[in-house]
Motif scaffolding. Structure first.
Motif, short mmCIF file in Angstrom:
data_model
loop_
_atom_site.label_atom_id
_atom_site.label_comp_id
_atom_site.label_asym_id
_atom_site.label_seq_id
_atom_site.Cartn_x
_atom_site.Cartn_y
_atom_site.Cartn_z
N GLU A 291 43.52 36.74 44.40
CA GLU A 291 42.40 35.81 44.24
C GLU A 291 41.72 36.03 42.89
O GLU A 291 41.35 35.11 42.20
CB GLU A 291 41.35 36.06 45.32
CG GLU A 291 41.57 35.24 46.56
CD GLU A 291 40.55 35.60 47.62
OE1 GLU A 291 39.51 36.19 47.28
OE2 GLU A 291 40.82 35.31 48.78
N ARG A 292 41.56 37.29 42.59
CA ARG A 292 40.90 37.68 41.36
C ARG A 292 41.64 37.09 40.16
O ARG A 292 41.06 36.66 39.20
CB ARG A 292 40.92 39.20 41.30
CG ARG A 292 40.03 39.79 40.28
CD ARG A 292 38.62 39.82 40.77
NE ARG A 292 37.71 39.60 39.67
CZ ARG A 292 36.52 39.05 39.80
NH1 ARG A 292 36.11 38.67 40.98
NH2 ARG A 292 35.75 38.88 38.77
N ASP B 138 38.22 39.22 34.49
CA ASP B 138 37.98 38.33 33.36
C ASP B 138 37.60 39.09 32.08
O ASP B 138 37.31 38.47 31.06
CB ASP B 138 36.88 37.32 33.71
CG ASP B 138 37.29 36.46 34.88
OD1 ASP B 138 38.50 36.18 35.01
OD2 ASP B 138 36.43 36.07 35.69
N LYS C 221 42.90 41.21 34.84
CA LYS C 221 43.57 40.47 35.91
C LYS C 221 45.07 40.48 35.74
O LYS C 221 45.79 40.21 36.69
CB LYS C 221 43.03 39.05 36.02
CG LYS C 221 43.24 38.17 34.84
CD LYS C 221 42.66 36.78 35.13
CE LYS C 221 42.36 36.04 33.85
NZ LYS C 221 41.48 34.91 34.09
N GLY D 146 41.62 32.97 40.81
CA GLY D 146 40.40 32.26 41.15
C GLY D 146 39.37 32.44 40.09
O GLY D 146 38.24 32.35 40.22
N ASP E 14 36.60 43.95 36.69
CA ASP E 14 36.38 42.55 36.42
C ASP E 14 37.60 41.98 35.72
O ASP E 14 37.87 42.32 34.57
CB ASP E 14 35.12 42.38 35.57
CG ASP E 14 34.58 40.98 35.71
OD1 ASP E 14 35.40 40.04 35.75
OD2 ASP E 14 33.35 40.81 35.78
N ASP F 30 37.42 48.28 47.75
CA ASP F 30 37.96 46.99 47.30
C ASP F 30 38.11 46.97 45.78
O ASP F 30 37.60 47.83 45.08
CB ASP F 30 37.03 45.84 47.68
CG ASP F 30 36.29 46.09 48.96
OD1 ASP F 30 36.40 45.29 49.85
OD2 ASP F 30 35.57 47.11 49.04
N VAL F 31 38.76 45.93 45.31
CA VAL F 31 38.97 45.77 43.87
C VAL F 31 37.63 45.67 43.15
O VAL F 31 36.79 44.86 43.52
CB VAL F 31 39.77 44.48 43.59
CG1 VAL F 31 39.97 44.31 42.10
CG2 VAL F 31 41.10 44.51 44.32
N ARG G 47 43.09 40.02 47.75
CA ARG G 47 41.91 39.95 46.89
C ARG G 47 42.27 40.05 45.43
O ARG G 47 41.68 39.41 44.59
CB ARG G 47 40.94 41.07 47.26
CG ARG G 47 40.31 40.77 48.57
CD ARG G 47 39.33 41.82 48.95
NE ARG G 47 38.78 41.46 50.24
CZ ARG G 47 37.79 42.10 50.81
NH1 ARG G 47 37.24 43.11 50.22
NH2 ARG G 47 37.35 41.72 51.98
N ARG G 48 43.26 40.89 45.17
CA ARG G 48 43.66 41.05 43.79
C ARG G 48 44.22 39.73 43.26
O ARG G 48 43.96 39.32 42.15
CB ARG G 48 44.69 42.16 43.68
CG ARG G 48 44.78 42.74 42.31
CD ARG G 48 45.80 43.85 42.28
NE ARG G 48 45.44 44.98 43.09
CZ ARG G 48 46.26 45.53 43.97
NH1 ARG G 48 47.45 45.03 44.21
NH2 ARG G 48 45.89 46.58 44.66
#
Ligand SMILES: Nc1ncnc2c1ncn2[C@@H]1O[C@H](COP(=O)(O)OP(=O)(O)OP(=O)(O)O)[C@@H](O)[C@H]1O
Ligand SMILES: [Mg+2]
Lengths: 259, 328
Positions: free
Chosen positions: B324-325, B90, B133, B328, B88, B84-85, B321-322
């Motif tokens: 969302e990252r 952020d 991101k 989110g 981070d 998965d990703v 997921r990416r």
């Protein structure tokens, strides 16, 4: 050597958590909205009602009484969702990757809770500045400010520890969100944060007396408002104890999150 | 020397056995591929070897270190790129690398140079100070691989390293992986659903199914062992499959009544013979095709499923997921 490593690991994790705020500070302000409303709306209205003033130490306004409570609340807002962030990281691959590094599990938890503590200081600062703007009389000596900062860091660590501990058992975002909210309410209302413990019904008083938040708010109130230091040692003691217990629990349970 | 040695590894989740007495070894400098359909237990095997989850049974060593006795030391020599990703979003690309350099205790004096080297190696230097991101999927994957390189791990665990990448980016990642082995002398265990990738990269592969390793060997050897070419025969007659079986041909598990795949040496010579024999049994053929056996067919033979079934869902999940990252 090991102690140095422990501190550098903790510092690394905290450092990078804080860099995220540096890159995007908007959440600091978004999270400040609710505490600010408590001060501005709830606080202003309640000041007009004499109901409670008899129990508030003589010579102080309700806003003075409330400000430490709202500071504590803003801190809890930051901390109680830390477990949620951890589960987000787990749902991506971030947590797995972090756990694949050689650093011990407890330094991850210590680093994360400490960053919650430091974040809390930043969060509380926003509320504090507002309180000063609306002319709430607060004691602002170096000692009182440093004392409050220490209490805030401990509070952030304490409740993020609780949050991580709960997250390692509840594991999904939805459940953790629900639990976080469910805890928030009673934690806040069954404490000395917004009204004196004396006016509560007895059963609630009992809860308020075992709620660490009461002691945290009490300490801040002594430092910022009343300068009555007779309980301060007890307040600090209980805050440190609660923090130590919850951070230890979180450290031991934490790796369950990825199982 | 065996850089990874796994002996009877078993992992149960409650009653469910995700990894079932798996044994294999990976030599120093080898690229070893774990192949298998979704849920075969590849990721779980890797997580056990990285001491992320407790092992139910069995033993394993990484770079000679017993993972059960010295988990922390085993993690010190390992690098892990999760499926998965794991960047981070952020933090900036540079910070993502610095974070891991510090967690792996890369000496302060060497850190800057290492990171710059990795940035260059992974072709990320230009975007070093952008938040991760805002990276494209391929750049994120490269950054994720870069993160483990700052430590110069001796053993690398790559869980589907090229997932969700376009063919060009995939090719780049393959080159990097080969370079890692050649330049850094790393030993690499990777999982993949891409048979070309396995064929291209891996010195040896193991096919997993239902938590068990069903076969291990170099791709070329497994292809040879397949027994030659694949002949696909279609017919209107529904007894086609039955007749072929009676005649003693080796059918592949995906064969249908009307539509059979069989394996034969010197396929082009066998075709007339097969058509004749079928005709004698009253089965006429509508089409016949011949191809050389590929790793795909090897996989099909041992895993009983065609690879890529469900593969797409994974890519979608990763993409979600990416996103969302980012938001989110
Ligand atoms: N934490 C867990 N709890 C319960 N079951 C699990 C857990 N992790 C994995 N499993 C199960 O173990 C099996 C193997 O999962 P694993 O992720 O290892 O498969 P995989 O081979 O990596 O598949 P994929 O190709 O889809 O990545 C699956 O059936 C999965 O549902
Ligand atoms: Mg997997």
């Amino acid at each position: 050597m090991n102690v140095i490593r422990l501190f550098t690991d903790i510092f690394t994790i905290t450092d990078f958590e804080l860099r995220k705020i540096w890159h995007d500070s908007s959440q600091v302000f978004i999270r400040a909205i609710q505490p600010i409303l408590w001060l501005l709306v709830f606080g202003q209205v309640m000041s007009k009602i004499n109901l409670m003033s008899s129990s508030i130490p003589a010579g102080y306004t309700y806003l003075q009484f409330l400000t430490p409570g709202v500071l504590a609340q803003s801190v809890i807002f930051v901390a109680i969702f830390y477990g949620f962030n951890m589960v987000m990281d787990r749902d991506m691959g971030l947590l797995h990757k972090l756990l694949s590094t050689p650093i011990p599990r407890y330094s991850i938890v210590l680093g994360k809770t400490l960053s919650a503590g430091v974040r809390s200081v930043i969060q509380a600062l926003v509320v504090f500045i507002l309180a000063v703007i609306i002319r709430v009389q607060l004691i602002m000596t170096p000692v009182s400010i440093i004392g409050v900062i220490v209490i805030i860091i401990l509070t952030g660590m304490c409740f993020s520890g609780l949050s991580i501990f709960l997250a390692s058992f509840f594991k999904t975002r939805e459940r953790i969100m629900g639990i976080g909210q469910a805890i928030m309410m009673p934690l806040f209302f069954a404490s000395s944060a917004i009204y004196p413990v004396d006016i509560m019904p007895t059963w609630l008083q009992v809860i308020a007396r075992i709620n660490p938040l009461s002691y945290i708010v009490d300490a801040m109130r002594a430092l910022l408002v009343t300068a009555d230091y007779s309980h301060l040692a007890l307040d600090f003691g209980i805050t440190v104890l609660a923090t130590a217990v919850l951070v230890t629990l979180a450290s031991t349970s934490f790796s369950r999150i990825i199982r | 020397m065996n850089m990874i040695e796994v002996d009877g590894l078993t992992k149960r989740f409650g009653q469910f056995t995700a990894v079932d007495t798996v044994s294999f070894h990976v030599d120093k400098g080898e690229i070893f591929g774990l192949l298998g359909p979704n849920g075969a237990g590849k990721t779980t095997t890797i997580r056990c070897l990285l001491t992320l989850i407790p092992v139910t049974n069995g033993k394993a060593t990484v770079a000679g270190i017993d993972i059960l006795k010295k988990p922390q030391q085993a993690r010190e020599v390992s690098g892990y790129v999760p499926q998965d990703v794991s960047v981070d979003g952020d933090l900036t690309g540079y910070e993502n690398l610095l974070f891991y350099a510090r967690l792996f205790h890369v000496a302060g004096s060497a850190r800057k140079e290492r990171i710059r080297e990795v940035m260059r190696f992974m072709d990320l230097a230009e975007k070093a100070n952008d938040l991760a991101k805002n990276y494209s999927g391929g750049m994120m994957r490269r950054l994720e691989i870069g993160q483990v390189l700052v430590n110069r791990p001796r053993v690398l665990f790559l869980d589907e390293p090229s997932i969700g990448l376009d063919p060009v980016a995939k090719r780049m990642v393959w080159d990097y992986i080969q370079q890692l082995r050649d330049e850094f002398d790393a030993t690499i265990l990777l999982t993949t659903h891409d048979m070309n990738e396995a064929d291209f990269l891996c010195d040896r592969i193991a096919i997993m199914n239902g938590g068990k390793i069903v076969v291990t060997g170099p791709p070329s050897k497994l292809k040879t062992e397949l027994g030659g070419d694949i002949i696909t025969i279609t017919s209107d007659n529904s007894s086609c499959r039955q007749v072929l079986q009676q005649l003693g041909y080796q059918l592949l598990p995906q064969s249908q009544d009307h539509d059979c795949d069989l394996v034969a040496d010197n396929g082009e010579k066998k075709i007339p013979e097969i058509i004749d024999k079928l005709k004698n049994h009253g089965v006429s053929t509508t089409s016949v095709s011949l191809k050389e056996g590929t790793l795909d067919d090897v996989f099909l033979k041992y895993a009983g499923k065609r690879i890529g079934e469900g593969d797409l869902t994974w890519q979608t999940t990763r993409a979600v997921r990416r996103t969302e990252r980012r938001h989110g």
